[in-house]
Design a protein around this motif. Structure first.
Motif, mmCIF file in Angstrom:
data_model
loop_
_atom_site.group_PDB
_atom_site.id
_atom_site.type_symbol
_atom_site.label_atom_id
_atom_site.label_comp_id
_atom_site.label_asym_id
_atom_site.label_seq_id
_atom_site.Cartn_x
_atom_site.Cartn_y
_atom_site.Cartn_z
ATOM 1 N N LEU A 281 -8.667 -13.623 9.367
ATOM 2 C CA LEU A 281 -7.816 -13.937 10.513
ATOM 3 C C LEU A 281 -7.142 -15.274 10.240
ATOM 4 O O LEU A 281 -7.805 -16.249 9.885
ATOM 5 C CB LEU A 281 -8.658 -14.018 11.794
ATOM 6 N N ASP A 282 -5.827 -15.325 10.417
ATOM 7 C CA ASP A 282 -5.068 -16.543 10.095
ATOM 8 C C ASP A 282 -4.024 -16.768 11.186
ATOM 9 O O ASP A 282 -2.920 -16.239 11.126
ATOM 10 C CB ASP A 282 -4.400 -16.388 8.731
ATOM 11 N N GLY A 283 -4.415 -17.525 12.204
ATOM 12 C CA GLY A 283 -3.529 -17.714 13.347
ATOM 13 C C GLY A 283 -3.401 -16.457 14.177
ATOM 14 O O GLY A 283 -2.360 -16.215 14.807
ATOM 15 N N THR A 284 -4.440 -15.663 14.224
ATOM 16 C CA THR A 284 -4.433 -14.377 14.915
ATOM 17 C C THR A 284 -4.587 -14.580 16.415
ATOM 18 O O THR A 284 -5.462 -15.329 16.868
ATOM 19 C CB THR A 284 -5.589 -13.505 14.380
ATOM 20 N N TRP A 285 -3.753 -13.909 17.176
ATOM 21 C CA TRP A 285 -3.790 -14.058 18.629
ATOM 22 C C TRP A 285 -4.997 -13.325 19.220
ATOM 23 O O TRP A 285 -5.324 -12.204 18.824
ATOM 24 C CB TRP A 285 -2.521 -13.517 19.277
ATOM 25 N N GLY A 286 -5.649 -13.987 20.190
ATOM 26 C CA GLY A 286 -6.750 -13.373 20.908
ATOM 27 C C GLY A 286 -6.801 -13.863 22.339
ATOM 28 O O GLY A 286 -6.354 -14.978 22.647
ATOM 29 N N SER A 287 -7.329 -13.026 23.228
ATOM 30 C CA SER A 287 -7.514 -13.396 24.638
ATOM 31 C C SER A 287 -8.993 -13.640 24.900
ATOM 32 O O SER A 287 -9.852 -12.849 24.477
ATOM 33 C CB SER A 287 -7.025 -12.275 25.568
ATOM 34 N N LEU A 288 -9.304 -14.715 25.598
ATOM 35 C CA LEU A 288 -10.686 -15.057 25.907
ATOM 36 C C LEU A 288 -11.304 -13.999 26.816
ATOM 37 O O LEU A 288 -10.733 -13.625 27.842
ATOM 38 C CB LEU A 288 -10.748 -16.426 26.573
ATOM 39 N N VAL A 289 -12.487 -13.534 26.436
ATOM 40 C CA VAL A 289 -13.253 -12.579 27.239
ATOM 41 C C VAL A 289 -14.417 -13.337 27.863
ATOM 42 O O VAL A 289 -15.261 -13.898 27.160
ATOM 43 C CB VAL A 289 -13.772 -11.410 26.380
ATOM 44 N N GLY A 290 -14.474 -13.375 29.177
ATOM 45 C CA GLY A 290 -15.524 -14.131 29.844
ATOM 46 C C GLY A 290 -15.270 -15.620 29.770
ATOM 47 O O GLY A 290 -14.132 -16.082 29.714
ATOM 48 N N GLU A 291 -16.348 -16.404 29.733
ATOM 49 C CA GLU A 291 -16.241 -17.857 29.730
ATOM 50 C C GLU A 291 -16.282 -18.405 28.309
ATOM 51 O O GLU A 291 -16.931 -17.845 27.425
ATOM 52 C CB GLU A 291 -17.390 -18.470 30.537
ATOM 53 N N GLU A 292 -15.585 -19.516 28.111
ATOM 54 C CA GLU A 292 -15.637 -20.187 26.813
ATOM 55 C C GLU A 292 -17.068 -20.648 26.533
ATOM 56 O O GLU A 292 -17.743 -21.187 27.404
ATOM 57 C CB GLU A 292 -14.689 -21.386 26.807
#
Length: 552
Positions: A281-292
């Motif tokens: 993964l190199d600058g791959t977009w992701g959405s946070l699931v739950g709490e950090e």
């Protein structure tokens, strides 16, 4: 040339209803699916069972296994594409599995319709065809409860994940009739110790995904089914932070590919029809699931669901091996009798059938616990069952192979593929030690889970005196563990094995034919127990064989 006549060979093992011939599954539906849904459930699962027992399904499984997935990192012009090509048989198998509602549909149904029991019965039925394609089916089913830690993500992806349409190809999920999910948790340096992960997540507000967006950089050592539409991935927001969980799509909504470099496909012992990979993964977009920083907590719901499928999948492998062995024994003669009428072969087949019944029954009861909202029982029961049922499977398949002799060792029979597949579920989602330690943690942190499991086992008290004595032992061991859980680590396997066998014995006493229940309890929990399969006391074999062989 005609040098000899071919005779004394079993006919092809096709043309049967895999579901209807499995009494444990049909009885579980009768027992745990509400009456107004029961008839339709039987009909739907029977249609799936007919497909599972067909010559066409056997050919699809063989082709998908023989023609393994192939990685294409670049197209003909040198552009990076990171795609995996599958034999068309793979897509046919996936189409049937999704069409049978084995993906995430279960979570969208009310608990009062027996949805998890229905899916579990279908899962055991169809898994017997090919276990490889079941991996992404399992992960798709398991992804939804994890995504519900972030309602905005669940709302967006629930429909595609729960769809009965299999829609292959890298396109935005919004343009697809159905979506498949994968996961990427482990890394080279840590394996099961995900807290040692080094993949970093940099908060980047306003990204092209819903929710809180980040960019991920790092590697994943084992990413299964890399052609899935979206993945749950663990990464850290700082080197000192605990892992967080992120949803990572392969394709963004505008049609561009999310950075996702497939470095290679794993060359595995089994599970060959499925593509397992190493990714960067190199600058791959992701959405946070739950709490950090609470990624393990978020993804544990996915792990719990996949572990239940490990139990069901191992029960399916055992059942498939048993029925093939029984089919062969009914048609093959030696020394003047069919094999099934030879006393020692009857002892082996009876023992295999008893073990298969106990494995499937445990998996189905745990699925029913999910339907019933019995959270504590499901929490500990799945960890206990995952340890024991999955660990027993290779031994059981090896014994089934011996029933066929050299015929069982050749690829075209199907048992060789089952044997290569058999160890996987004991490794995937936590090996034996990981699950045994998880049981200790669950007992220490959630004592209600041990109470629920012991109460479930206690429901079988009074049926068999040997079971009652085993219940006394495991109750005492459980109480000792509650007093000193830290001191129990070295004996964790012994404890978990005792819990599993006692729970299985209780379920057998309540729901299996009495003679099979007695044989299981006396041979697994009694003073006369033996380590080898087929070593039942002769009287137990004579008692249990008619019912056991009738049910396989």
């Amino acid at each position: 040339m005609a040098t000899h006549e071919v005779f004394n060979q079993a006919p092809p093992f096709v043309g049967h209803d895999v579901y209807r011939m499995d009494a444990v599954l049909t009885e579980a539906v009768d027992r745990w699916v509400p009456e107004d849904h029961r008839s339709a459930t039987h009909d739907e699962l029977s249609a799936l069972g007919v497909r599972a027992g067909s010559a066409e399904a056997a050919e699809l499984a063989e082709r998908a296994e023989r023609n393994a997935p192939r990685l294409r990192t670049h197209d003909r012009w040198g552009h990076r594409v990171d795609e995996v090509d599958f034999d068309p048989a793979w897509h046919d198998l996936m189409t049937v599995a999704a069409g049978a509602g084995l993906t995430a549909e279960t979570w969208t149904k009310g608990r009062d319709v027996g949805a998890h029991v229905r899916r579990a019965a279908g899962f055991v039925t169809w898994s017997q065809v090919d276990a490889g394609h079941i991996c992404p089916i399992t992960m798709t089913h398991a992804a939804l409860p994890a995504l519900r830690h972030s309602p905005v993500l669940a709302e967006r992806y629930e429909g595609p994940l729960a769809s009965r349409e299999y829609d292959f190809g890298l396109r935005p999920v919004s343009e697809k009739a159905g979506a498949i999910a994968g996961m990427g948790m482990t890394e080279k340096q840590g394996g099961s110790d995900v807290r040692s992960n080094t993949t970093r997540a940099l908060a980047t507000p306003g990204g092209p995904l819903p929710g809180e967006t980040y960019r991920l950089t790092g590697h994943k050592w084992f990413c299964s089914a890399p052609m899935s539409d979206l993945f749950l991935v663990l990464a850290k927001t700082s080197p000192e932070a605990a892992p967080s969980c992120f949803l990572v799509p392969r394709v963004l909504d505008d049609g561009t590919r999310n950075p996702f470099a497939i470095q290679r496909l794993k060359d595995k012992l089994g599970d060959r029809s499925n593509a397992s990979s190493e990714i960067e993964l190199d600058g791959t977009w992701g959405s946070l699931v739950g709490e950090e920083g609470r990624g393990v907590r978020a993804i544990i719901d996915m792990v719990a669901a996949t572990r239940l499928d490990c139990i069901l999948g191992s029960a399916a492998i055992t059942r498939a091996a048993l029925t093939r062995a029984a089919h062969h024994a009914r048609h093959r003669s030696a020394f003047g009798k069919t094999l099934v009428d030879q006393p020692l072969m009857r002892a082996v087949l009876t023992d295999l059938a008893i073990e298969s019944e106990a494995a499937t029954l445990l998996g189905m009861r745990l699925a029913q616990a999910v339907d019933a909202g019995e959270v504590e029982l499901a929490r500990l029961g799945v960890a206990v069952g995952k340890y024991w049922v999955c660990k027993r499977t290779p031994t059981l398949v090896a014994e089934a192979m011996e029933c066929l002799g050299g015929l069982g060792y050749v690829e075209e029979n199907g048992l060789a593929r089952l044997y290569r597949q058999a160890p996987l579920n004991s490794i995937w989602e936590g090996s034996g030690n990981v699950n045994a330690l998880d049981v200790l943690r669950a007992v220490a942190r959630e004592p209600a889970s041990l109470k629920a499991l012991l109460e479930e086992a206690e429901a079988g008290r009074g049926q068999l005196s040997t079971l009652d004595r085993a219940l006394d032992r495991v109750l005492a061991e459980g109480q000792a563990l509650a007093v000193d859980p830290q001191g129990a680590e070295a004996g964790a396997r012994r404890l978990v094995e005792g819990l599993a066998l006692t729970l299985q014995g209780s379920l057998m006493a309540r729901y299996a034919p009495p003679e099979m229940a007695e044989a299981f309890v006396e041979s697994r929990l009694g003073d006369g127990m033996r380590l080898g399969l087929g070593a039942l006391e002769p009287g137990l074999t004579v008692l249990a064989a008619p019912a056991a062989l009738e049910r396989c």
